[in-house]
Design a protein around this motif. Structure first.
Motif, short mmCIF file in Angstrom:
data_model
loop_
_atom_site.label_atom_id
_atom_site.label_comp_id
_atom_site.label_asym_id
_atom_site.label_seq_id
_atom_site.Cartn_x
_atom_site.Cartn_y
_atom_site.Cartn_z
N GLU A 100 3.33 -6.48 -43.39
CA GLU A 100 4.57 -5.72 -43.14
C GLU A 100 5.36 -6.21 -41.93
OE1 GLU A 100 3.50 -1.61 -43.25
OE2 GLU A 100 3.35 -1.58 -45.46
N ALA A 159 9.18 -7.35 -42.06
CA ALA A 159 10.12 -6.65 -41.18
C ALA A 159 10.92 -7.65 -40.35
CB ALA A 159 9.38 -5.67 -40.29
N ASP A 160 10.26 -8.72 -39.92
CA ASP A 160 10.95 -9.74 -39.13
C ASP A 160 11.97 -10.49 -39.97
OD1 ASP A 160 11.13 -11.36 -36.61
OD2 ASP A 160 10.50 -12.96 -37.97
N LYS A 169 13.46 -9.26 -42.58
CA LYS A 169 14.55 -8.30 -42.80
C LYS A 169 15.46 -8.21 -41.58
CE LYS A 169 15.46 -3.44 -43.95
NZ LYS A 169 14.86 -2.13 -44.24
N ASP A 189 15.26 -5.19 -48.36
CA ASP A 189 14.20 -4.18 -48.39
C ASP A 189 12.93 -4.81 -48.93
OD1 ASP A 189 13.05 -1.75 -47.96
OD2 ASP A 189 14.07 -0.71 -49.60
#
Length: 209
Positions: A160, A164-165, A167, A174
């Protein structure tokens, strides 16, 4: 050859892959060693722009356009029209466009995959390659660890932050990480996981009223 010739030849070649891309027309370069002009594919500038994109930003930015698609050459061998460019792009051939002010620019971001999905864009395919490499490298440290609920949590804890990085740096919109462990998968020593992502697309047209 004309743009139509290129489309016809490429159709006969029957190349269908999201890991490949092609361009038209060829480019005139000056060979300073031999003091002559030569016509070559735009390959070296495509690779140069991909490397520069990786160094300055991220692989999921399209290696095309006036910011990341410049071609250092004398001229394009064939000057495309708007009709040519539409025809080429519909055939998954990226046009190399000549501008009066900006010079010769790579003006396309398609792979040779003919279906309209995110994977038929170069920046999305390169993002997928990068994410897969990062996750594979990180997840290998879990191999031969104790396989229980804590390991599932560890896996998500590794994956995750990577997503997340990506994104945060505009590579995806997403994502979701799903693990599907059962007594059977534990007996087989396998951790089944699904990683779902929504890629960030590149802008290709501006419609102004």
């Amino acid at each position: 050859i004309t743009a139509q010739d290129a489309v016809d030849a490429f159709d006969v070649a029957d190349i269908n892959s999201s890991y490949a891309c092609t361009y038209f027309p060829w480019i005139m370069y000056y060979d300073s060693s031999n003091k002559r002009y030569i016509n070559l594919p735009v390959t070296k500038d495509v690779i140069k722009n991909m490397a520069a994109t990786d160094n300055k930003s991220f692989p999921w930015f399209a290696p095309a356009g006036t910011e990341r698609g410049k071609v250092n050459c004398v001229k394009a061998v064939y000057k495309t029209t708007l009709a040519d460019e539409d025809m080429l792009y519909n055939a998954t051939i990226n046009p190399v466009k000549s501008f009066a002010q900006d010079g010769v620019i790579i003006w396309g971001n398609k792979t040779t995959y003919p279906v309209e999905t995110p994977n038929n864009r170069i920046n999305v395919r390169r993002m997928m390659i990068r994410v897969k490499k990062l996750i594979t490298e990180a997840a290998k440290h879990l191999i031969f660890e104790q396989y229980d609920a804590a390991l599932e949590k560890q896996f998500r804890g590794i994956v995750e932050p990577i997503l997340a990085d990506v994104k945060a740096n505009r590579g995806i919109i997403d994502y979701r990480v799903i693990t599907e462990c059962t007594p059977e998968t534990r007996d087989q020593h396998i951790l089944p996981a699904k990683i779902l992502i929504k890629p960030t697309q590149s802008l290709e047209y501006i419609s102004i009223s």
